[in-house]
Motif scaffolding. Sequence first.
Motif, mmCIF file in Angstrom:
data_model
loop_
_atom_site.group_PDB
_atom_site.id
_atom_site.type_symbol
_atom_site.label_atom_id
_atom_site.label_comp_id
_atom_site.label_asym_id
_atom_site.label_seq_id
_atom_site.Cartn_x
_atom_site.Cartn_y
_atom_site.Cartn_z
ATOM 1 N N THR A 85 22.896 8.052 10.821
ATOM 2 C CA THR A 85 23.098 9.411 10.331
ATOM 3 C C THR A 85 23.499 10.374 11.438
ATOM 4 O O THR A 85 24.135 11.390 11.175
ATOM 5 N N SER A 86 23.138 10.049 12.672
ATOM 6 C CA SER A 86 23.556 10.891 13.793
ATOM 7 C C SER A 86 25.045 10.713 14.082
ATOM 8 O O SER A 86 25.757 11.684 14.357
ATOM 9 N N ASP A 87 25.522 9.470 13.992
ATOM 10 C CA ASP A 87 26.904 9.162 14.340
ATOM 11 C C ASP A 87 27.870 9.301 13.168
ATOM 12 O O ASP A 87 29.086 9.357 13.369
ATOM 13 N N ALA A 88 27.343 9.325 11.951
ATOM 14 C CA ALA A 88 28.207 9.262 10.768
ATOM 15 C C ALA A 88 29.230 10.389 10.711
ATOM 16 O O ALA A 88 30.266 10.243 10.059
ATOM 17 N N VAL A 89 28.948 11.487 11.400
ATOM 18 C CA VAL A 89 29.900 12.605 11.367
ATOM 19 C C VAL A 89 31.219 12.244 12.036
ATOM 20 O O VAL A 89 32.248 12.868 11.762
ATOM 21 N N PHE A 90 31.208 11.228 12.909
ATOM 22 C CA PHE A 90 32.467 10.856 13.551
ATOM 23 C C PHE A 90 32.860 9.388 13.344
ATOM 24 O O PHE A 90 33.943 8.973 13.747
ATOM 25 N N GLY B 1 30.588 -0.242 25.492
ATOM 26 C CA GLY B 1 30.006 1.087 25.565
ATOM 27 C C GLY B 1 29.572 1.581 24.202
ATOM 28 O O GLY B 1 29.130 0.820 23.347
ATOM 29 N N ALA B 2 29.727 2.890 23.970
ATOM 30 C CA ALA B 2 29.298 3.520 22.726
ATOM 31 C C ALA B 2 30.497 4.066 21.969
ATOM 32 O O ALA B 2 31.547 4.353 22.541
ATOM 33 N N LEU B 3 30.312 4.224 20.664
ATOM 34 C CA LEU B 3 31.415 4.670 19.808
ATOM 35 C C LEU B 3 31.778 6.126 20.061
ATOM 36 O O LEU B 3 32.955 6.488 20.069
ATOM 37 N N GLY B 4 30.766 6.980 20.276
ATOM 38 C CA GLY B 4 31.031 8.412 20.446
ATOM 39 C C GLY B 4 32.041 8.710 21.534
ATOM 40 O O GLY B 4 33.020 9.434 21.293
ATOM 41 N N HIS C 116 25.875 12.331 28.709
ATOM 42 C CA HIS C 116 26.235 12.346 27.288
ATOM 43 C C HIS C 116 25.063 11.826 26.452
ATOM 44 O O HIS C 116 24.237 11.039 26.936
ATOM 45 N N ALA C 117 24.971 12.258 25.198
ATOM 46 C CA ALA C 117 23.877 11.826 24.324
ATOM 47 C C ALA C 117 23.796 10.310 24.229
ATOM 48 O O ALA C 117 22.707 9.736 24.153
ATOM 49 N N SER C 118 24.936 9.649 24.239
ATOM 50 C CA SER C 118 24.965 8.191 24.120
ATOM 51 C C SER C 118 24.454 7.483 25.365
ATOM 52 O O SER C 118 24.098 6.299 25.319
ATOM 53 N N GLY C 119 24.463 8.188 26.499
ATOM 54 C CA GLY C 119 24.149 7.548 27.773
ATOM 55 C C GLY C 119 25.313 6.783 28.362
ATOM 56 O O GLY C 119 25.188 6.186 29.426
ATOM 57 N N HIS C 120 26.463 6.827 27.692
ATOM 58 C CA HIS C 120 27.618 6.032 28.129
ATOM 59 C C HIS C 120 28.726 6.893 28.731
ATOM 60 O O HIS C 120 29.864 6.443 28.872
ATOM 61 N N MET C 121 28.404 8.104 29.078
ATOM 62 C CA MET C 121 29.372 9.001 29.697
ATOM 63 C C MET C 121 28.572 10.079 30.411
ATOM 64 O O MET C 121 27.483 10.448 29.976
ATOM 65 N N ASN C 122 29.095 10.568 31.523
ATOM 66 C CA ASN C 122 28.457 11.726 32.124
ATOM 67 C C ASN C 122 29.504 12.735 32.574
ATOM 68 O O ASN C 122 30.702 12.452 32.605
ATOM 69 N N PHE C 123 28.992 13.911 32.883
ATOM 70 C CA PHE C 123 29.850 15.030 33.278
ATOM 71 C C PHE C 123 29.330 15.573 34.606
ATOM 72 O O PHE C 123 28.129 15.834 34.760
ATOM 73 N N ALA C 124 30.232 15.748 35.562
ATOM 74 C CA ALA C 124 29.849 16.251 36.881
ATOM 75 C C ALA C 124 30.659 17.489 37.223
ATOM 76 O O ALA C 124 31.831 17.608 36.850
#
Length: 594
Positions: free
Chosen positions: A449-454, A342-345, A180-188
């Motif tokens: 500004t990257s996160d402000a959308v959510f 972790g991260a907000l996203g 994930h962009a945040s580095g706090h999640m991944n997908f396998a």
Amino acid sequence: MMTRTIYRIPACIVTVLMFSISLAGTKELSAQQAADLVLVGGRVITMDDGRPEGEAIAIQGTRVLAVGSVEYIRGFIGSDTEVVDVEGNFVMPGFIEGHAHYIGLGQSKMMLDLMPAGSWEEIVHQVQEATEVTPPGEWILGRGWHQSKWDTPPEGNVEGYPIHDAISAISPDHPVLLTHASGHMNFANEYAMRLAGIDGLNDDGVSEQTPEPEGGEILRNEDGSATGVFRETAQRLITRRLAADEASRSAAEQADYMRRAIQLAGEECLRNGITSFQDAGTTVEYVKILREFAARGELPVRLWVMIRDNNELMRGRLGSLKMIDFGDQFLTVRALKRSIDGALGPHGAWLLSPYEDLPNSSGLNTASVESVTETAQLAIENDFQMCVHAIGDRANREVLDIYERLFNENPSILPRRWRIEHAQHLHPEDIPRFAQLSVIASMQGVHCTSDAVFVPTRLGMRRSKEGAYVWQSLIQSGAVVTNGTDAPVESIDPIASFYASVTRELGDGVTFFPEEAMTREQALRSYTIDCAYAAFEESQKGSLVPGKLADIVVLSNDLLECSDDEIRDTKVEMTIVGGEIRYIRPDEESPDKE
């Protein structure tokens, strides 16, 4: 294109540079007097209150020799001085990246870049293309996806996150891991989960759900099957298998990989005007590798490193790991790093109240307060700085409480300059505590500004307004706020982060609570002298003062005077590290000049 001239005596005629600096103005100087390099023809911003700016700068060896008027600097031009006309460009101290991941940045250049993808389908296509050129059985790695930035949610999603079916269908012969962009999640994909033993067979041959680790979550479908998404500490269930496979490489392969990562990260830094890099978490083993590169003079930029490892491994070893100005001032290791949330996203930030869009969750506490306190105690015992990743308001309050308690128990007349990394979402009552405790807010402008959308979706408007990226409130309270990008979470581009810091403007032109924006002077400080202060390095870098390191960037636009739109168009023309020109923008990239 900037003009470079090396004066040599005798000579008959030379072209007169801007401001009439010519051979006639040179003279024979002693080695102690003559500059090796002089920059003229631009505006020099020093970030020094005693002499805020000049017309030219002289460099001798690795240090600034003098800053001042053209007439004054002419006196330092000798027979072998190289003179560069910067043609009206903006000269300032080199950017100091205040929080990013150096090895991770280099590694990100060797995998799929998922950041530009506008949909899950685009990512599936990227993976499919990779399967066509990757030998069966080898890992396919990618980084940068973010579900909140896709045009539409993926089909069959859980909580807005993708499920593995589409990826697994096109990659049956490859393990796939997408961070994930945040580095706090991944997908396998299914192959990777099978290798990692996710939901594998128990001793009786019966399928059994893998338990979730403390501080993490395996996202599951309604039937209980794993979707492929692993949140926070649950990522390790996959990454430890990847690490085991990577460890099976030969020593030569591992050395080549590390050399390439360091080289690619350095190239990215120099291309973006970064001369110093504060690395936000490196293992003990990687610190040893960085020391070897520094000893050989092979680090492209200066590194200030936080050690991030388990307490038992660090205990008793910190004394031998501490380094200040090692390798001609290219490597300093004097800080410890932990993450408490972790991260907000991906809904991992630890909040005082539940998420607006996930009311059954207040985020994740990824490391216990007791464990983080133990690390902080190690920092005190070994005279290290302490740096804790905290994004949510609960996480920030807990860290401030830890710091305050330990400061009271271990009083010191010397400054500690402990830091909170990110400090993104604060309860209003905790904002003044940073200055009261002399805790540095190590923040990243572009995250806003990257996160402000959510952010309002996650926190609601009231919490967003009162405590999200409150740079100006922190500065006005007396806190030191530094800047950076958290690369490879975001692009390493400091211009983009500077623009975000002074405008808080989103892609659609909307500004995110503009009252919290920095002034241009504050933003420059946050990327130079304040970053140096946050690392105990303000006596050596962060401003262009005689005797300090000649770490300099030359920019195409004046960041203090140009329009907001021109900030975004600003290019790095030249990067100088220790008096050595290490990057010049290629001619074909230079804008046309009148």
